[in-house]
Each structure stands twice: as C-alpha cells, then as structure tokens.
Design a protein around this motif. Structure first.
Motif, PDB file in Angstrom:
ATOM      1  N   THR A  16       0.837  -1.192   0.000  1.00 55.24           N
ATOM      2  CA  THR A  16       0.000   0.000   0.000  1.00 55.24           C
ATOM      3  C   THR A  16       0.872   1.242   0.000  1.00 55.24           C
ATOM      4  N   LEU A  17       0.745   2.041  -1.038  1.00 56.97           N
ATOM      5  CA  LEU A  17       1.460   3.318  -1.078  1.00 56.97           C
ATOM      6  C   LEU A  17       0.615   4.369  -0.349  1.00 56.97           C
ATOM      7  N   LEU A  18       1.301   5.331   0.259  1.00 57.79           N
ATOM      8  CA  LEU A  18       0.656   6.277   1.162  1.00 57.79           C
ATOM      9  C   LEU A  18       0.564   7.660   0.518  1.00 57.79           C
ATOM     10  N   ARG A  19      -0.633   8.206   0.502  1.00 61.56           N
ATOM     11  CA  ARG A  19      -0.882   9.470  -0.176  1.00 61.56           C
ATOM     12  C   ARG A  19      -1.551  10.451   0.777  1.00 61.56           C
ATOM     13  N   GLN A  20      -1.105  11.710   0.807  1.00 62.46           N
ATOM     14  CA  GLN A  20      -1.722  12.762   1.629  1.00 62.46           C
ATOM     15  C   GLN A  20      -2.789  13.499   0.826  1.00 62.46           C
ATOM     16  N   VAL A  21      -3.829  13.938   1.507  1.00 64.76           N
ATOM     17  CA  VAL A  21      -4.916  14.687   0.866  1.00 64.76           C
ATOM     18  C   VAL A  21      -5.057  16.044   1.555  1.00 64.76           C
ATOM     19  N   HIS A  22      -4.932  17.109   0.788  1.00 65.00           N
ATOM     20  CA  HIS A  22      -5.063  18.460   1.317  1.00 65.00           C
ATOM     21  C   HIS A  22      -6.523  18.739   1.674  1.00 65.00           C
ATOM     22  N   PRO A  23      -6.773  19.525   2.732  1.00 63.74           N
ATOM     23  CA  PRO A  23      -8.169  19.844   3.100  1.00 63.74           C
ATOM     24  C   PRO A  23      -8.964  20.466   1.957  1.00 63.74           C
ATOM     25  N   ASP A  24      -8.324  21.220   1.098  1.00 68.62           N
ATOM     26  CA  ASP A  24      -9.055  21.844  -0.003  1.00 68.62           C
ATOM     27  C   ASP A  24      -9.251  20.919  -1.184  1.00 68.62           C
ATOM     28  N   GLN A  25      -8.788  19.683  -1.043  1.00 71.46           N
ATOM     29  CA  GLN A  25      -9.082  18.675  -2.057  1.00 71.46           C
ATOM     30  C   GLN A  25     -10.212  17.759  -1.608  1.00 71.46           C
ATOM     31  N   VAL A  26     -10.891  18.136  -0.541  1.00 68.56           N
ATOM     32  CA  VAL A  26     -12.005  17.340  -0.036  1.00 68.56           C
ATOM     33  C   VAL A  26     -13.304  17.980  -0.498  1.00 68.56           C
ATOM     34  N   GLN A  27     -14.179  17.183  -1.068  1.00 58.71           N
ATOM     35  CA  GLN A  27     -15.446  17.697  -1.573  1.00 58.71           C
ATOM     36  C   GLN A  27     -16.398  18.050  -0.426  1.00 58.71           C
ATOM     37  N   GLU A  28     -17.464  18.726  -0.754  1.00 61.42           N
ATOM     38  CA  GLU A  28     -18.427  19.154   0.252  1.00 61.42           C
ATOM     39  C   GLU A  28     -19.036  17.970   0.998  1.00 61.42           C
ATOM     40  N   ASN A  29     -19.063  16.798   0.365  1.00 58.29           N
ATOM     41  CA  ASN A  29     -19.637  15.625   1.035  1.00 58.29           C
ATOM     42  C   ASN A  29     -18.616  14.893   1.903  1.00 58.29           C
ATOM     43  N   GLY A  30     -17.424  15.481   2.042  1.00 54.34           N
ATOM     44  CA  GLY A  30     -16.402  14.891   2.900  1.00 54.34           C
ATOM     45  C   GLY A  30     -15.511  13.880   2.218  1.00 54.34           C
ATOM     46  N   VAL A  31     -15.746  13.601   0.950  1.00 54.56           N
ATOM     47  CA  VAL A  31     -14.956  12.612   0.211  1.00 54.56           C
ATOM     48  C   VAL A  31     -13.795  13.313  -0.509  1.00 54.56           C
TER      49      VAL A  31
ATOM     50  N   SER B  97     -23.789  33.204   0.251  1.00 51.86           N
ATOM     51  CA  SER B  97     -24.026  31.871  -0.290  1.00 51.86           C
ATOM     52  C   SER B  97     -22.844  30.958   0.004  1.00 51.86           C
ATOM     53  N   ALA B  98     -23.117  29.661  -0.046  1.00 54.00           N
ATOM     54  CA  ALA B  98     -22.067  28.680   0.199  1.00 54.00           C
ATOM     55  C   ALA B  98     -20.952  28.814  -0.835  1.00 54.00           C
ATOM     56  N   ILE B  99     -21.336  29.079  -2.091  1.00 53.66           N
ATOM     57  CA  ILE B  99     -20.331  29.212  -3.137  1.00 53.66           C
ATOM     58  C   ILE B  99     -19.464  30.442  -2.886  1.00 53.66           C
ATOM     59  N   SER B 100     -20.094  31.542  -2.498  1.00 56.81           N
ATOM     60  CA  SER B 100     -19.326  32.761  -2.221  1.00 56.81           C
ATOM     61  C   SER B 100     -18.354  32.549  -1.079  1.00 56.81           C
ATOM     62  N   LYS B 101     -18.796  31.821  -0.057  1.00 50.84           N
ATOM     63  CA  LYS B 101     -17.899  31.548   1.074  1.00 50.84           C
ATOM     64  C   LYS B 101     -16.726  30.692   0.634  1.00 50.84           C
ATOM     65  N   ARG B 102     -17.005  29.744  -0.228  1.00 49.64           N
ATOM     66  CA  ARG B 102     -15.934  28.876  -0.725  1.00 49.64           C
ATOM     67  C   ARG B 102     -14.952  29.682  -1.559  1.00 49.64           C
ATOM     68  N   ILE B 103     -15.457  30.547  -2.415  1.00 46.38           N
ATOM     69  CA  ILE B 103     -14.578  31.376  -3.244  1.00 46.38           C
ATOM     70  C   ILE B 103     -13.723  32.282  -2.354  1.00 46.38           C
ATOM     71  N   PRO B 121      -5.108  29.621  -6.657  1.00 44.94           N
ATOM     72  CA  PRO B 121      -6.247  29.740  -7.569  1.00 44.94           C
ATOM     73  C   PRO B 121      -6.217  31.105  -8.252  1.00 44.94           C
ATOM     74  N   ASN B 122      -6.322  31.095  -9.566  1.00 39.09           N
ATOM     75  CA  ASN B 122      -6.195  32.315 -10.347  1.00 39.09           C
ATOM     76  C   ASN B 122      -7.250  33.346  -9.956  1.00 39.09           C
ATOM     77  N   SER B 123      -6.841  34.561  -9.688  1.00 32.30           N
ATOM     78  CA  SER B 123      -7.778  35.582  -9.211  1.00 32.30           C
ATOM     79  C   SER B 123      -8.837  35.903 -10.258  1.00 32.30           C
ATOM     80  N   GLY B 124      -8.444  35.881 -11.515  1.00 36.01           N
ATOM     81  CA  GLY B 124      -9.413  36.131 -12.570  1.00 36.01           C
ATOM     82  C   GLY B 124     -10.459  35.028 -12.645  1.00 36.01           C
ATOM     83  N   VAL B 125     -10.012  33.801 -12.463  1.00 35.35           N
ATOM     84  CA  VAL B 125     -10.939  32.659 -12.463  1.00 35.35           C
ATOM     85  C   VAL B 125     -11.927  32.795 -11.300  1.00 35.35           C
ATOM     86  N   LEU B 126     -11.413  33.145 -10.126  1.00 32.12           N
ATOM     87  CA  LEU B 126     -12.287  33.287  -8.965  1.00 32.12           C
ATOM     88  C   LEU B 126     -13.286  34.431  -9.163  1.00 32.12           C
ATOM     89  N   ALA B 127     -12.820  35.511  -9.749  1.00 38.70           N
ATOM     90  CA  ALA B 127     -13.722  36.642  -9.994  1.00 38.70           C
ATOM     91  C   ALA B 127     -14.820  36.243 -10.982  1.00 38.70           C
TER      92      ALA B 127
END
Lengths: 146, 207
Positions: A16-31, B97-103, B121-127
């Motif tokens: 098993t290779l080990l991989r880190q996941v950044h918090p901003d790579q987690v979807q809104e559903n937690g996956v 909105s949830a999207i605005s908070k995420r952005i 994340p590119n500022s133009g893309v976010l805008a």
C-alpha cells in the motif's frame, strides 16, 4: 525491472502506497476529490507517495511539518496496475524523502488520467483513511447533544 | 455582537457562522468540566443557523444546522475547559451563499498551497466564478476544488456521472463526464463564456 533503467518498478500488488490529501481537495460531502489521486504537469505527471514501510502516521507527520493534510490514504500497487498505471521507487533521487515512490501518469491523456485517478480514489476511500483513523477523528467532530 | 471568551488559553476555536439569523445568543458554560456552548437562535429565525465546528487541523469543519428557537449544545469529549479558546460569532457572513464563502476561502490560498510548483487559484478565475454564484449554488452537491495550475474545478455527481467543469486561467472551460457504470468518458474544451457554462450546467444538473 527498472523504469528507464533508473528506478525500480514496484511489483508487489499487496503493498500500500501512502498518499496525503489536502483539506481543499475534499469535496463538500467529505470525500477526497479524485484530483488528489492524479498527477499533472507541475509534477511531471508523477504522483508522489510514500512506501508502506514508512508508516501512515510517519508519512502524515512528515508532510504536515510544512503542508496541510486531512490524513493518509492508501493506494495498493494492485490498484495501480488495475488502472493500467505503474509505480516506481525513486527515493534515491536526492530531492525525494526516504521511501518515496511515484505513480506514473506520463503518456496518459487528460481524460483517461482523470478517470484512472477517480478509480484510485474510489478504491482508497472504500478502505477509509488510514491515518488518523476515522473513528478517532469522528470523535472530534461528534455532533451535537441537544 | 461581542464574542464571549470562555478561557484564555487553548487550541480549539469554535466558529459560529450566522446565516440569515438576525439574533444569536451564545452562552458558554462548563458542566462536569466539559465545555459546552449553547447557541440560542432567535425564535424569529426563518433560516437555518449554520455552526461550523473547527475542532482540529485534521478535521474537516463540520456543519450543524438548527432552525427555529431550539437550543443547540456543542460539546467536545474529554476536553477540559482550559483548552477551549473562545467563541466567535461572525454576523458579517449573514446571507452569504455557500459558493461565495468557498470562493472567499480559495482567495486565501497562495502559491505553494499544496507544495512546490503549485499556483494559487487564479484571481481572474475566482472573480469570474463569483459572477456565477447563483447558478453554481443551484447545482446540488457541487464542490469547488482548486487545481495546482491555478484552475478551479467544479465537481459534482449526477446519478452515475462524475462531472467536472474546470475553469482555467487561459480562459477555457474543460468539461469531463465520467460514467462510473458504463466506463464511458466525454471530454471537451472550449472558450470560457457565460453561455458555455450555462449550457453545461443545464445539461448535467444533478439527478
């Protein structure tokens, strides 16, 4: 067997290779998003992992010394082979930490790479995060008593 | 609204995000040495109160929702009162909105956010995405995921379809429909326009 006669290719499917996941790579559903399991040009299409012997906890601690992570996820070599990719140990590269291995996405088209990454993610998530163990973390976010 | 301080030292912060609730009373207390924060939304509240628990760096913030005038108590097991820092109520986020908070969050990411060679994340893309928050808020289960090259990917599931719409700094829109069941794949790239995004969202809305 070596990769370009430089690095040994990993053959043991049970590892098993080990991989880190950044918090901003987690979807809104937690996956974790599949992008956490895919390599693109900034990294020469090589996905960075650590070998199993490093240990999930150590791999996590090494990474969060300078970066963020929600934890260590596992990708087996068999999983990698099932999606027609390969992995090699490039820990002898002076720029790499001990026990570093790369999953090779070179030569794979964008769409195909994303699909394969999604499959690797699905397998990894099915096994659940290795470290911190899910049960331990769930206690920290336990809801609410009313 | 002033933030009640439970104790001076500690590593745990509770961030209470008010969304559409005009008045919130927060009471902090310790019962059996377990810290509890009691949130009492106004009985006039018509929108859910969103409470974001940011207990530790490894835990993804968890959202709890309550409506009406029901009190909610938040507890953290096995933690003494001395480790709870403070409770902050951010009334300024009311109605966002949830999207605005995420952005807004993605704007805080800088170069190197996920290691060497990664771009913010590119500022133009976010805008550009900020101009389309209402359309994005309407897509059930959508996530905004930053990419290492500065792109932002819109990701969601529609039935068996794993969908990506990636907004790139070169002003292109990359789309991918990955059929999990049939193993089919459709990908496309085109100039980034309002109509291109709208057409893709409309044809691949969540099932």
């Amino acid at each position: 067997m070596t990769e370009g006669s430089v690095y040994p290719v990993l053959e043991d499917g049970s590892e098993t290779l080990l991989r880190q996941v950044h918090p901003d790579q987690v979807q809104e559903n937690g996956v974790p998003d599949s992008s956490a399991f895919m390599a693109k040009q900034p990294h020469n299409y090589l996905l960075s992992t650590r070998r199993e012997w490093v240990g999930a906890k150590q791999a996590y601690e090494d990474w969060v010394a300078e970066h963020k992570s929600v934890g260590t996820y596992g990708i087996t070599v068999a999983d990698i082979h099932d999606v027609e990719l390969s992995a090699f140990d490039d820990s002898t590269d002076p720029a790499m930490p001990q026990g570093h291995a790369s999953i090779d996405f070179r030569g794979v088209s964008d769409g195909a790479a994303r699909k394969r990454a999604r499959k690797l993610r699905d397998r990894s998530v099915q096994r659940e995060r290795i470290y911190p163990p899910v049960a331990e973390d769930e206690s920290e976010t336990a809801p609410v008593e009313t | 609204m002033s933030a009640p301080t439970l104790v001076a030292a500690g590593a745990i912060a509770l961030s209470l995000t008010v969304a559409g609730v005009p008045v919130v009373n927060v009471r902090a207390e310790a019962i059996d040495e377990q810290p509890r924060v009691v949130v009492l939304p106004s009985t006039q509240a018509t929108s859910p109160l969103t409470v974001m628990w940011t207990g530790s760096p490894t835990a993804r913030p968890t959202l709890f929702r309550l409506t009406g005038g029901d009190p909610m108590m938040l507890t953290r097991r096995n933690i003494s009162t001395s480790s709870v820092a403070e409770v902050n109520v951010d009334a300024a986020i009311q109605g966002v909105s949830a999207i605005s908070k995420r952005i807004a969050h993605l704007r805080t990411l800088g170069d190197g956010w996920i290691g060497d060679h990664s771009l913010a994340p590119n500022s133009g893309v976010l805008a550009w995405l900020e101009q389309h928050t209402s359309e994005l808020d309407a897509v059930r289960g959508i996530s905004l995921i930053p990419m290492e090259d500065g792109s932002v990917a819109l990701r969601w599931m529609a039935g068996a379809l794993d969908i990506t719409a990636e907004v790139r700094p070169d002003w292109t829109l990359y789309t991918l429909v990955d059929d999990v069941e049939s193993d089919g794949l459709e990908e496309h790239i085109e100039p980034l326009t309002d109509s291109a995004l709208a057409a893709f969202l409309n044809s691949h809305a969540s099932a």
